[in-house]
Write an enzyme that holds these catalytic residues in place. Sequence first.
Site, mmCIF file in Angstrom:
data_model
loop_
_atom_site.group_PDB
_atom_site.id
_atom_site.type_symbol
_atom_site.label_atom_id
_atom_site.label_comp_id
_atom_site.label_asym_id
_atom_site.label_seq_id
_atom_site.Cartn_x
_atom_site.Cartn_y
_atom_site.Cartn_z
ATOM 1 N N LYS A 52 42.623 89.366 -17.953
ATOM 2 C CA LYS A 52 42.296 89.928 -19.267
ATOM 3 C C LYS A 52 42.767 91.378 -19.343
ATOM 4 O O LYS A 52 43.385 91.805 -20.316
ATOM 5 C CB LYS A 52 40.789 89.851 -19.529
ATOM 6 C CG LYS A 52 40.323 88.464 -19.918
ATOM 7 C CD LYS A 52 38.811 88.327 -19.930
ATOM 8 C CE LYS A 52 38.416 86.863 -20.166
ATOM 9 N NZ LYS A 52 36.995 86.589 -20.004
ATOM 10 N N GLN A 96 31.357 89.460 -19.032
ATOM 11 C CA GLN A 96 31.822 88.220 -18.402
ATOM 12 C C GLN A 96 30.638 87.344 -17.979
ATOM 13 O O GLN A 96 29.727 87.817 -17.296
ATOM 14 C CB GLN A 96 32.698 88.577 -17.188
ATOM 15 C CG GLN A 96 33.333 87.394 -16.511
ATOM 16 C CD GLN A 96 34.392 86.699 -17.370
ATOM 17 O OE1 GLN A 96 35.205 87.342 -18.030
ATOM 18 N NE2 GLN A 96 34.368 85.380 -17.380
ATOM 19 N N ASP A 119 33.700 88.142 -27.988
ATOM 20 C CA ASP A 119 33.498 86.775 -27.503
ATOM 21 C C ASP A 119 32.879 85.896 -28.590
ATOM 22 O O ASP A 119 32.878 84.668 -28.471
ATOM 23 C CB ASP A 119 32.543 86.779 -26.286
ATOM 24 C CG ASP A 119 33.273 86.494 -24.982
ATOM 25 O OD1 ASP A 119 34.418 85.992 -25.038
ATOM 26 O OD2 ASP A 119 32.696 86.778 -23.919
#
Length: 297
Positions: A52, A96, A119
Amino acid sequence: MSAHLIDGKAFAGAVRSRVAAHVAALAAHGQPGLAVVLVGEDPASQVYVRSKGRMTVEVGMASVEHRLPAETPEAELLALIDSLNRDDSIHGILVQLPLPGHLDANLVINAIDPAKDVDGFHVLNVGRLGTGQTGMVPCTPLGCLLMLKDYHGSLSGLEAVVVGRSNIVGKPMAQLLLGENCTVTIAHSRTANLAGVVRRADIVVAAVGRPEMIAGDWIKPGATVIDVGINRIAAPEEGAGKTRLVGDCHFDSCAAVAGAITPVPGGVGPMTIACLLVNTLHAFCDRNGLARPTDLT
Ligand code: NDP
């Protein structure tokens, strides 16, 4: 294999190039910044966070990584999120998952400013998706949808079966397909006659986490199969102790029947990161009162 192979890797590369072009064109307004927070040392998460970060920089955005020890107290993580929420150089925040067991993932995710929730897991963004309002859409299902729209054009009227009902893949995937006027069924571990349900589908999205569970004789001839699963299995044929990645669909038998299929790896996975960058660009545009680009989603 008779199915068309949907090349997620190539498609994701094209999406990232378009994101990079927008970032360059918008430079007068500043640079989009993405902060990724990793708690603990989960090896798969470390790999994801590294890629990422690399791809964020490649499209011209600023990448900030916060790596915290597994035993980080919840209050400390919430304080970091609060400071990122207030940091004007940060447009997207990603924590995460999975988090270590002592941390409440819902509490942590809902502490992120919804405008920076790239997200799309904050309850406000979940609600916006469910009610057809503009917000942040979870990256993996968004990537699946973009590939489906690219291949099919209109999805209107198609029968879609989503296998899996997680908050991060199955449920938002179903909402997106409903938004495209598919007739949507969500299947899960208690679904009766799963093979029969899947056999009805023009579009199958598999997000189960069971290696090669969906076999070719579950697939309606000509259907499109999107395989979200990432499962590492032993591969003794490649040498002692070797492993390989497989999806939730048995690729060879499904590809023999399907009209189109995504491979694992090289299908949904690369699109997930590309969509994270799309969401970060959207957050940057929203913050600066600019229209979101229309050529990305
Ligand atoms: P979860 O474990 O959260 O959800 C799995 C879902 O599958 C659940 O709804 C479960 O049903 C259902 N399920 C489990 N077993 C069966 C079965 N035998 N028959 C029917 N349904 C079943 O997983 P995620 O949604 O987080 O992830 C799914 C897969 O996608 C994993 O392989 C994961 O690694 C991968 N993934 C890939 C990403 C990418 O970027 N490509 C991103 C995110 C995930 P129930 O609710 O009834 O328990």
